[in-house]
Write a protein that holds these residues in place. Structure first.
Motif, PDB file in Angstrom:
ATOM      1  N   GLU A 202      38.163  29.129  -3.401  1.00 38.78           N
ATOM      2  CA  GLU A 202      39.427  28.420  -3.206  1.00 38.78           C
ATOM      3  C   GLU A 202      39.366  27.006  -3.766  1.00 38.78           C
ATOM      4  OE1 GLU A 202      39.912  28.675   0.963  1.00 38.78           O
ATOM      5  OE2 GLU A 202      40.377  30.829   0.978  1.00 38.78           O
ATOM      6  N   ALA A 205      39.440  27.267  -7.576  1.00 38.45           N
ATOM      7  CA  ALA A 205      40.775  27.592  -8.072  1.00 38.45           C
ATOM      8  C   ALA A 205      41.701  26.387  -7.988  1.00 38.45           C
ATOM      9  CB  ALA A 205      41.358  28.763  -7.281  1.00 38.45           C
ATOM     10  N   LEU A 228      38.647  35.742  -8.425  1.00 40.02           N
ATOM     11  CA  LEU A 228      39.141  34.403  -8.746  1.00 40.02           C
ATOM     12  C   LEU A 228      40.488  34.412  -9.468  1.00 40.02           C
ATOM     13  CD1 LEU A 228      38.811  31.362  -8.758  1.00 40.02           C
ATOM     14  CD2 LEU A 228      37.343  31.573 -10.790  1.00 40.02           C
ATOM     15  N   LEU A 232      44.303  32.070  -8.636  1.00 35.59           N
ATOM     16  CA  LEU A 232      44.673  30.979  -9.527  1.00 35.59           C
ATOM     17  C   LEU A 232      46.190  30.820  -9.552  1.00 35.59           C
ATOM     18  CD1 LEU A 232      42.298  31.575 -12.580  1.00 35.59           C
ATOM     19  CD2 LEU A 232      42.143  29.750 -10.887  1.00 35.59           C
ATOM     20  N   GLN A 337      37.904  28.854 -17.137  1.00 33.64           N
ATOM     21  CA  GLN A 337      37.025  28.589 -16.010  1.00 33.64           C
ATOM     22  C   GLN A 337      35.816  29.490 -16.114  1.00 33.64           C
ATOM     23  OE1 GLN A 337      40.168  28.172 -12.575  1.00 33.64           O
ATOM     24  NE2 GLN A 337      38.168  27.599 -11.763  1.00 33.64           N
TER      25      GLN A 337
END
Length: 382
Positions: A202, A205, A228, A232, A337
């Motif tokens: 979390e 993100a 993930l 997002l 990411q």
């Protein structure tokens, strides 16, 4: 008229530079020559075009045919110019009206029967054609992809005869976008336990942080990483269009029903540096560019070669992958990411110790790997 001009688009990285196809018919022994830095697949188009014209009941001129693909210093590859070349020959020989070609651009490979086949890189071509104020005609197989360019006028055709008929008297149907498919991204609610890791996801993100997961085999590192993208923020239209453009130019195609979803790429640890960063004689985007505006997951991080990890350093910092070759340099967007996972290192520290323990922070392998990931979070899974 023995000279005709037709507009088309090449593929150069994630761009679609304009190509003007000039067809000139002159006296002499029958011969067809293609100039303008064509690749082997482009040179072979003369045989495909000849068969397609004859099967469509057109006359193939028994004259010397010179086809120039301008600009001459831009490499041309693939069968994307077949349709434009065929129309140029028909216009130069007076079988269709040459003036009707001015407001169109053409992309498509021709089968020997005159059927149109899809090509890659249609989405950036549609965007560029709209910018230049022209309509784009593509094969029906590229309809859903081309329709993603909402401000472009894209028409589809199934055969060479349909295109010629539309130029003379009719219109072609517009490209139709695919119906959006239900979101099928793995959900974080499937994870039971691992409260520390869930909290780290979390935070990553929310802040756009990179993430390194350490834990024993089977503790859920891959499961967590795949969740993930589901937490997002939703991709904007511009972000989704950028990612779709890269996928279009990669040759892997686009799932037009899920193009708004953020990409998730998980290459195997045997992937080379070129597969990650992109490259080739005609450079194509690599895994880090295919993960643009999404997530790149590297499992078994210690098993990756050092060279493959080092080439990611500059793209992580700049958000752009620069691929340089002798004749050209391409720039691919690569803002992603990074999530990496690894098993406990072999230097005998106890994975049950908390991360703040000095013995763990002094671990040689963890420190060395962490330096390769900027703005990182390290999560110790037990």
């Amino acid at each position: 008229m023995s000279l005709a001009l037709v507009h088309s688009r090449a593929r150069a990285g994630v761009k679609a530079p304009a190509v003007r196809i000039e067809v000139f018919l002159s006296g002499g022994l029958p011969h067809t020559q293609i100039v303008g830095l064509p690749a082997a697949a482009v040179r072979e188009s003369r045989d495909r075009v000849r068969a397609a014209l004859i099967c469509a009941r057109f006359e193939f001129p028994q004259r010397r045919i010179t086809i120039n693909l301008a600009p001459a210093d831009l490499p041309k590859e693939g069968g994307r110019f077949d349709l434009a070349i065929a129309l140029g020959i028909l216009a130069a020989s007076g079988q269709i009206n040459a003036q009707s070609l001015d407001r169109f651009e053409f992309l498509g490979e021709l089968a020997l029967t005159g059927e149109l086949r899809g090509v890659d890189g249609v989405l950036p071509a549609a965007i560029a054609a709209a910018r230049d104020g022209r309509s784009l005609i593509v094969a029906a197989a590229n309809s859903e992809e081309a329709a993603l360019a909402q401000h472009a006028d894209v028409r589809i055709a199934r055969t060479l005869l349909e295109v010629c008929s539309a130029l003379e008297s009719g219109t072609l149907p517009p490209a139709v976008a695919a119906d959006p498919l239900p979101v099928s991204i793995p959900d974080l609610r499937d994870v039971r336990g691992q409260l520390q890791a869930r909290r780290a996801l979390e935070v990553a993100a929310a802040g756009g942080h990179h993430l390194l997961l350490l834990g024993t085999p089977g503790c859920g590192k891959t499961l967590l990483a795949s969740r993930l993208p589901g937490i997002l923020p939703a991709a904007s239209e511009l972000e989704a269009l950028e990612a779709a453009t890269i996928a279009s130019c990669s040759g892997q195609g686009i799932d037009a029903g899920r193009w708004r979803q953020r990409p998730y790429r998980a290459p195997h640890h045997t992937a080379s540096a070129v597969a990650l960063i992109g490259g080739g004689s005609h450079p194509r985007p690599g895994e880090i560019s295919l993960a643009h505006n999404g997530v790149l997951f590297l499992d078994e991080l210690p098993e990756w070669s050092r060279h493959a990890l080092e080439v990611m350093r500059e793209p992580i910092e700049s958000g752009v992958a620069v691929v340089s070759r002798a004749a050209r340099t391409e720039r691919f967007p690569a803002r992603f990411q990074l999530v990496a996972a690894m098993n406990p290192c072999p230097c005998t520290y106890d994975m049950k110790l908390p991360l703040a323990t000095p013995d763990v922070t002094q671990c040689r392998d963890v420190k060395g790997l962490s330096k390769r990931v900027s703005d990182h979070l390290i999560v110790n899974l037990v």
